[in-house]
Write an enzyme that holds these catalytic residues in place. Structure first.
Site, mmCIF file in Angstrom:
data_model
loop_
_atom_site.group_PDB
_atom_site.id
_atom_site.type_symbol
_atom_site.label_atom_id
_atom_site.label_comp_id
_atom_site.label_asym_id
_atom_site.label_seq_id
_atom_site.Cartn_x
_atom_site.Cartn_y
_atom_site.Cartn_z
ATOM 1 N N LYS A 73 -5.807 -3.344 -6.075
ATOM 2 C CA LYS A 73 -5.891 -2.083 -5.324
ATOM 3 C C LYS A 73 -6.103 -0.847 -6.202
ATOM 4 C CE LYS A 73 -3.320 -3.657 -1.428
ATOM 5 N NZ LYS A 73 -2.307 -3.391 -0.420
ATOM 6 N N ASP A 109 -3.085 1.421 4.095
ATOM 7 C CA ASP A 109 -1.802 0.704 3.948
ATOM 8 C C ASP A 109 -0.620 1.528 4.449
ATOM 9 O OD1 ASP A 109 -2.686 -1.652 2.927
ATOM 10 O OD2 ASP A 109 -2.323 -1.129 0.839
ATOM 11 N N GLY A 134 4.157 0.143 -7.111
ATOM 12 C CA GLY A 134 2.784 -0.334 -7.218
ATOM 13 C C GLY A 134 1.911 0.260 -6.119
ATOM 14 N N GLY A 135 0.791 -0.410 -5.826
ATOM 15 C CA GLY A 135 -0.160 0.106 -4.851
ATOM 16 C C GLY A 135 0.450 0.313 -3.467
ATOM 17 N N ALA A 136 1.194 -0.693 -2.970
ATOM 18 C CA ALA A 136 1.781 -0.580 -1.632
ATOM 19 C C ALA A 136 2.822 0.539 -1.591
ATOM 20 C CB ALA A 136 2.405 -1.909 -1.222
#
Ligand SMILES: NC(=O)c1ccc[n+]([C@@H]2O[C@H](COP(=O)([O-])OP(=O)(O)OC[C@H]3O[C@@H](n4cnc5c(N)ncnc54)[C@H](OP(=O)(O)O)[C@@H]3O)[C@@H](O)[C@H]2O)c1
Length: 258
Positions: A73, A109, A134-136
């Site tokens: 991501k 997301d 992280g990305g999330a």
């Protein structure tokens, strides 16, 4: 009128690793069929080293767009031509969309995650504990802050990554934010309203790393079975695809139709 045939499908798909457990393809292809679209969604196993080649392949084949999941991501950004507004703040992309000849990275997301709060808790004015950076976690943290959360405590194993997310929230929203190093066990503050697992470790593992509880809601981004139980006194609500019974029923219906 003679029937017109078109044997060239529009292509979409997902790049991730591991890809085999990702049920998105079943849901999206079922939706394409339902709407009579000559589109395909291809689930692709893409290693971090071959991500650039995968994006160049999508360009060459004129894919209409693609999703990115773990671990791509953030890394995918350097292979794209630009970013949409929220993806630019989060510096994380979960889908790339072809606009003209350019691929633009977007992030849905956090928005999808906010939807899972609807009817359960309004994030405005709430104190949030967010595990992961992280990305999330970036997507969720930024959207919660933009939605009016009062404060976000970012609890992460790597201090640098946690501090980076805190900076992102403070620089772009009015929410308060603090980084918390996650060493051994962590006790959730008793005044926390919402606790979120946005790490890539499962509920059982995260449960082993928590000490004490909070009268709060634990939302999570993992797609591990909803029946797993951890020993903290919180209500568990699924966030991502595959975490709630409704999601699983939808996937099951879609799979039966394949
Ligand atoms: N919108 C959603 O709800 C959504 C959408 C898609 C996917 N997901 C799911 O969200 C999860 C995270 O995805 P991501 O893209 O954010 O992954 P990522 O960028 O790789 O970040 C992983 C996070 O988990 C932490 N972590 C990993 N192993 C750990 C361990 N053993 N102990 C403590 N912390 C650990 C990492 O900490 P460090 O920084 O210390 O490495 C980091 O904060 C995945 O399960 C993914 O499937 C959620």
């Amino acid at each position: 009128m003679p029937r017109e045939f078109n044997f060239l499908s529009k292509l979409t798909g997902c790049f991730s690793q591991p890809a085999a457990g990702n049920p998105t393809v079943a849901m999206i292809e079922a939706a394409y069929r339902h709407h009579g679209l000559n589109w395909r969604y291809i689930n692709c196993e893409v290693t971090p080293e071959s991500l650039g080649d995968a994006v160049r392949g999508a360009r060459a084949m004129r894919w209409a767009g693609f999703n990115c999941s773990l671990p791509d991501k953030v890394a995918v950004i350097e292979h794209l031509d630009g970013l949409g507004d929220s993806a630019a703040i989060m510096r994380a992309v979960n889908c790339a969309v072809r606009r003209g000849s350019k691929y633009v990275g977007e992030n849905t997301d956090g928005k999808g995650f906010l939807m899972s709060l609807e009817g359960i808790i309004d994030p405005r004015g709430r104190r949030v504990v967010l595990f992961g950076a992280g990305g999330a976690a970036r997507a969720i943290g930024v959207e919660l802050a933009l939605a009016g959360a009062y404060s976000i405590s970012v609890v992460n194993r790597s201090a640098g990554r946690g501090a980076e997310l805190v900076r992102l929230i403070k620089d772009n929203t009015s929410a308060k934010a603090e980084p918390i190093d996650w060493e051994r066990k962590y006790s959730v503050q008793p005044d926390a309203d919402i606790v979120i697992n946005a790490t890539s470790i499962g509920r059982q593992q995260i449960g082993a790393l928590l000490a004490g509880g909070a009268d709060a809601i634990l939302l999570e981004t993992m797609s591990d079975p909803a029946e797993a139980v951890i020993g903290i006194d919180v209500r568990i609500v699924g966030g991502c695809c595959g975490t709630t019974s409704e999601h699983l029923l939808e996937i099951s219906r879609a799979l039966k139709g394949l």
